[in-house]
Design a protein around this motif. Sequence first.
Motif, PDB file in Angstrom:
ATOM      1  N   ARG A 240       0.834  -1.207   0.000  1.00  0.00           N
ATOM      2  CA  ARG A 240       0.000   0.000   0.000  1.00  0.00           C
ATOM      3  C   ARG A 240       0.870   1.260   0.000  1.00  0.00           C
ATOM      4  O   ARG A 240       0.589   2.223  -0.714  1.00  0.00           O
ATOM      5  CB  ARG A 240      -0.920  -0.001   1.215  1.00  0.00           C
ATOM      6  CG  ARG A 240      -1.819   1.208   1.266  1.00  0.00           C
ATOM      7  CD  ARG A 240      -2.741   1.152   2.496  1.00  0.00           C
ATOM      8  NE  ARG A 240      -3.502   2.352   2.612  1.00  0.00           N
ATOM      9  CZ  ARG A 240      -3.104   3.446   3.242  1.00  0.00           C
ATOM     10  NH1 ARG A 240      -1.915   3.482   3.799  1.00  0.00           N
ATOM     11  NH2 ARG A 240      -3.872   4.512   3.309  1.00  0.00           N
ATOM     12  N   THR A 241       1.934   1.256   0.779  1.00  0.00           N
ATOM     13  CA  THR A 241       2.827   2.407   0.829  1.00  0.00           C
ATOM     14  C   THR A 241       3.491   2.635  -0.531  1.00  0.00           C
ATOM     15  O   THR A 241       3.637   3.768  -0.974  1.00  0.00           O
ATOM     16  CB  THR A 241       3.894   2.200   1.910  1.00  0.00           C
ATOM     17  OG1 THR A 241       3.241   1.920   3.146  1.00  0.00           O
ATOM     18  CG2 THR A 241       4.776   3.419   2.068  1.00  0.00           C
TER      19      THR A 241
ATOM     20  N   ARG B 278       3.889   5.897  -5.518  1.00  0.00           N
ATOM     21  CA  ARG B 278       3.933   6.026  -6.980  1.00  0.00           C
ATOM     22  C   ARG B 278       3.133   7.232  -7.464  1.00  0.00           C
ATOM     23  O   ARG B 278       3.326   7.688  -8.589  1.00  0.00           O
ATOM     24  CB  ARG B 278       3.407   4.766  -7.654  1.00  0.00           C
ATOM     25  CG  ARG B 278       4.452   3.686  -7.749  1.00  0.00           C
ATOM     26  CD  ARG B 278       4.012   2.533  -8.600  1.00  0.00           C
ATOM     27  NE  ARG B 278       4.052   2.722 -10.041  1.00  0.00           N
ATOM     28  CZ  ARG B 278       5.144   2.636 -10.782  1.00  0.00           C
ATOM     29  NH1 ARG B 278       6.295   2.440 -10.212  1.00  0.00           N
ATOM     30  NH2 ARG B 278       5.078   2.761 -12.086  1.00  0.00           N
ATOM     31  N   ILE B 279       2.248   7.752  -6.638  1.00  0.00           N
ATOM     32  CA  ILE B 279       1.496   8.957  -6.990  1.00  0.00           C
ATOM     33  C   ILE B 279       2.047  10.175  -6.256  1.00  0.00           C
ATOM     34  O   ILE B 279       2.231  11.239  -6.844  1.00  0.00           O
ATOM     35  CB  ILE B 279      -0.010   8.777  -6.659  1.00  0.00           C
ATOM     36  CG1 ILE B 279      -0.586   7.602  -7.442  1.00  0.00           C
ATOM     37  CG2 ILE B 279      -0.786  10.043  -6.918  1.00  0.00           C
ATOM     38  CD1 ILE B 279      -0.556   7.765  -8.941  1.00  0.00           C
ATOM     39  N   VAL B 280       2.327  10.041  -4.973  1.00  0.00           N
ATOM     40  CA  VAL B 280       2.741  11.186  -4.159  1.00  0.00           C
ATOM     41  C   VAL B 280       4.099  11.742  -4.591  1.00  0.00           C
ATOM     42  O   VAL B 280       4.274  12.959  -4.714  1.00  0.00           O
ATOM     43  CB  VAL B 280       2.750  10.804  -2.664  1.00  0.00           C
ATOM     44  CG1 VAL B 280       3.396  11.885  -1.825  1.00  0.00           C
ATOM     45  CG2 VAL B 280       1.327  10.547  -2.190  1.00  0.00           C
ATOM     46  N   LEU B 281       5.075  10.886  -4.836  1.00  0.00           N
ATOM     47  CA  LEU B 281       6.408  11.372  -5.197  1.00  0.00           C
ATOM     48  C   LEU B 281       6.428  12.118  -6.536  1.00  0.00           C
ATOM     49  O   LEU B 281       7.041  13.187  -6.622  1.00  0.00           O
ATOM     50  CB  LEU B 281       7.415  10.225  -5.170  1.00  0.00           C
ATOM     51  CG  LEU B 281       7.710   9.672  -3.771  1.00  0.00           C
ATOM     52  CD1 LEU B 281       8.668   8.507  -3.841  1.00  0.00           C
ATOM     53  CD2 LEU B 281       8.237  10.755  -2.859  1.00  0.00           C
ATOM     54  N   PRO B 282       5.771  11.619  -7.597  1.00  0.00           N
ATOM     55  CA  PRO B 282       5.720  12.428  -8.822  1.00  0.00           C
ATOM     56  C   PRO B 282       4.980  13.754  -8.645  1.00  0.00           C
ATOM     57  O   PRO B 282       5.360  14.763  -9.240  1.00  0.00           O
ATOM     58  CB  PRO B 282       4.979  11.534  -9.822  1.00  0.00           C
ATOM     59  CG  PRO B 282       5.237  10.159  -9.357  1.00  0.00           C
ATOM     60  CD  PRO B 282       5.281  10.261  -7.856  1.00  0.00           C
TER      61      PRO B 282
ATOM     62  N   ALA C  46       3.459  16.412 -13.848  1.00  0.00           N
ATOM     63  CA  ALA C  46       2.983  15.250 -13.088  1.00  0.00           C
ATOM     64  C   ALA C  46       2.309  14.229 -13.989  1.00  0.00           C
ATOM     65  O   ALA C  46       2.547  13.020 -13.857  1.00  0.00           O
ATOM     66  CB  ALA C  46       2.023  15.695 -11.985  1.00  0.00           C
ATOM     67  N   VAL C  47       1.477  14.689 -14.899  1.00  0.00           N
ATOM     68  CA  VAL C  47       0.779  13.762 -15.800  1.00  0.00           C
ATOM     69  C   VAL C  47       1.784  13.012 -16.668  1.00  0.00           C
ATOM     70  O   VAL C  47       1.706  11.784 -16.816  1.00  0.00           O
ATOM     71  CB  VAL C  47      -0.252  14.520 -16.665  1.00  0.00           C
ATOM     72  CG1 VAL C  47      -0.747  13.663 -17.807  1.00  0.00           C
ATOM     73  CG2 VAL C  47      -1.405  14.991 -15.806  1.00  0.00           C
ATOM     74  N   VAL C  48       2.751  13.723 -17.234  1.00  0.00           N
ATOM     75  CA  VAL C  48       3.745  13.068 -18.087  1.00  0.00           C
ATOM     76  C   VAL C  48       4.607  12.107 -17.276  1.00  0.00           C
ATOM     77  O   VAL C  48       4.896  10.986 -17.712  1.00  0.00           O
ATOM     78  CB  VAL C  48       4.606  14.122 -18.823  1.00  0.00           C
ATOM     79  CG1 VAL C  48       5.759  13.472 -19.562  1.00  0.00           C
ATOM     80  CG2 VAL C  48       3.751  14.929 -19.772  1.00  0.00           C
TER      81      VAL C  48
ATOM     82  N   LEU D 221       6.127   6.611 -15.811  1.00  0.00           N
ATOM     83  CA  LEU D 221       6.355   5.574 -14.805  1.00  0.00           C
ATOM     84  C   LEU D 221       5.471   4.350 -15.042  1.00  0.00           C
ATOM     85  O   LEU D 221       5.827   3.234 -14.675  1.00  0.00           O
ATOM     86  CB  LEU D 221       6.096   6.130 -13.403  1.00  0.00           C
ATOM     87  CG  LEU D 221       7.153   7.090 -12.873  1.00  0.00           C
ATOM     88  CD1 LEU D 221       6.675   7.740 -11.574  1.00  0.00           C
ATOM     89  CD2 LEU D 221       8.473   6.375 -12.657  1.00  0.00           C
ATOM     90  N   THR D 222       4.329   4.556 -15.673  1.00  0.00           N
ATOM     91  CA  THR D 222       3.413   3.449 -15.953  1.00  0.00           C
ATOM     92  C   THR D 222       3.755   2.736 -17.259  1.00  0.00           C
ATOM     93  O   THR D 222       3.784   1.512 -17.309  1.00  0.00           O
ATOM     94  CB  THR D 222       1.971   3.981 -16.030  1.00  0.00           C
ATOM     95  OG1 THR D 222       1.679   4.688 -14.822  1.00  0.00           O
ATOM     96  CG2 THR D 222       0.983   2.851 -16.204  1.00  0.00           C
ATOM     97  N   VAL D 223       4.017   3.496 -18.312  1.00  0.00           N
ATOM     98  CA  VAL D 223       4.170   2.925 -19.646  1.00  0.00           C
ATOM     99  C   VAL D 223       5.615   2.524 -19.962  1.00  0.00           C
ATOM    100  O   VAL D 223       5.846   1.495 -20.589  1.00  0.00           O
ATOM    101  CB  VAL D 223       3.649   3.921 -20.708  1.00  0.00           C
ATOM    102  CG1 VAL D 223       3.927   3.446 -22.109  1.00  0.00           C
ATOM    103  CG2 VAL D 223       2.173   4.153 -20.500  1.00  0.00           C
TER     104      VAL D 223
END
Length: 146
Positions: free
Chosen positions: A24-25, A30-34, A71-73, A78-80
Amino acid sequence: MAHAAPRNRGMIEQGGTTDVFDARTHRVARIVLPVLAALVYGFWAAANRRYGGPVTGWNLLFGFLTALVFAVVLITLLTVAPKLHRGLHALVWAAFAGCAVGFLFSQSNGSIYRSVALGVGVMAGTFAIMFYRYYTREDAEGHRLE
């Protein structure tokens, strides 16, 4: 002469790393740091754009829009990017780094040629480092060794 105490092979070569945080952390990070990196980037771009003058509403809007795009990029990368082949993987990260640095420099009233040259230089260096990193951590078919 002192000698080290004998150990069995299993004690010396334990392959796994310990993970302090739970799943969970890691998902939250993965969202908070970007987003935090984007806020710093947006603040930096807005500060470069105002040239030491007063903070205005347009300056705040510019900083937040810059942070949103960053942030979006970054989250998309990080996902793709891990799903791409190592050459393309390195290229997208290099392009992202080069564009980010070139854009920041362009906001400090530098010439477009210097901004592009700096961006291309950062892109080339980032590509070399990232390609080496991914090349040494994949087998010939492109599967990760880690």
